[in-house]
Design an enzyme around this catalytic site. Structure first.
Site, short mmCIF file in Angstrom:
data_model
loop_
_atom_site.label_atom_id
_atom_site.label_comp_id
_atom_site.label_asym_id
_atom_site.label_seq_id
_atom_site.Cartn_x
_atom_site.Cartn_y
_atom_site.Cartn_z
CG HIS A 1 -1.55 1.53 1.14
ND1 HIS A 1 -1.94 1.95 2.40
CD2 HIS A 1 -2.63 1.55 0.16
CE1 HIS A 1 -3.16 2.64 2.44
NE2 HIS A 1 -2.69 3.04 1.00
CG HIS B 1 -2.86 2.92 6.90
ND1 HIS B 1 -1.92 2.99 6.01
CD2 HIS B 1 -3.33 3.87 7.03
CE1 HIS B 1 -1.39 3.82 5.86
NE2 HIS B 1 -1.90 4.42 6.54
S1 FES Z 1 1.14 1.35 4.15
FE1 FES Z 1 0.46 -0.59 5.22
S2 FES Z 1 -2.07 -0.56 4.66
FE2 FES Z 1 -1.48 1.60 3.56
#
Ligand code: FES
Length: 179
Positions: A103, A122
């Site tokens: 992500h 997150h």
């Molecule tokens: S950086 Fe891993 S879920 Fe956002």
């Protein structure tokens, strides 16, 4: 915390725990078939061959962290304790993944209770028994899988990476290769 908020939070926690616990090695095998061939073909390049552990130091449930393919690019070696499609070793139970979330690149680590890989930022959840597939959260792609070979002495070697590690244009550029 108010009672209702606390109850909602507890319910959320229970649901999340159920999700985290639901996958097992036996159920994972069928889902992963077919995906590994395309992942492996994405590895390409001239990756270094680096010894990362020996099977005698990696009993079921154990993990070993190592840099690969560049210095500072952490990966994790896991003995899942059960056979997994694409796993290395006599019982195909050994796998390794990049520890950089797909992500936004935060740290992903093994959650011992659930057996899942969880991102600290997150809370994306990846299943190590499904080639690092995302099962919850905003992460767009599976965790890159480090390709492993084990020799007759039980030495475990990293020999490539299937999938692009977060933040890199190419897994072998922009850093110092490990030796
Ligand atoms: S950086 Fe891993 S879920 Fe956002």
């Amino acid at each position: 915390m108010k009672v209702k908020e606390k109850e909602a939070s507890e319910e959320e926690g229970v649901t999340r725990r159920n999700l985290l616990k639901r996958a097992g090695c036996a159920g994972a095998v069928a889902l992963v078939l077919g995906g590994l061939a395309s992942k492996a073909s994405a590895s390409g390049g001239n990756y270094p061959r680096v010894k990362v552990a020996n099977t005698k130091d990696l009993q079921a449930g154990k993990t070993v962290k190592f840099d690969y393919p560049l210095v500072g690019r952490k990966s994790i070696l896991i003995n899942l304790g059960c056979s997994v499609e694409g796993g290395a070793g006599a019982d195909k139970s050994i796998v390794a993944y990049s520890m950089f979330c797909t992500h936004l690149g935060c740290g992903v680590d093994m959650d011992k209770e659930s057996g899942m890989m969880v991102c600290e930022c997150h809370q994306s959840v990846y299943d190590p028994k499904l080639s690092g597939k995302v099962v919850e959260g905003p992460a767009p792609n599976s965790l890159p899988m480090v390709l492993l070979k084990i020799d007759k002495n039980g030495d475990i070697y990293a020999e490539g990476v299937a999938g692009l590690i977060y933040g890199l244009r190419n897994n072998l550029l922009d850093g110092e290769e490990v030796k």
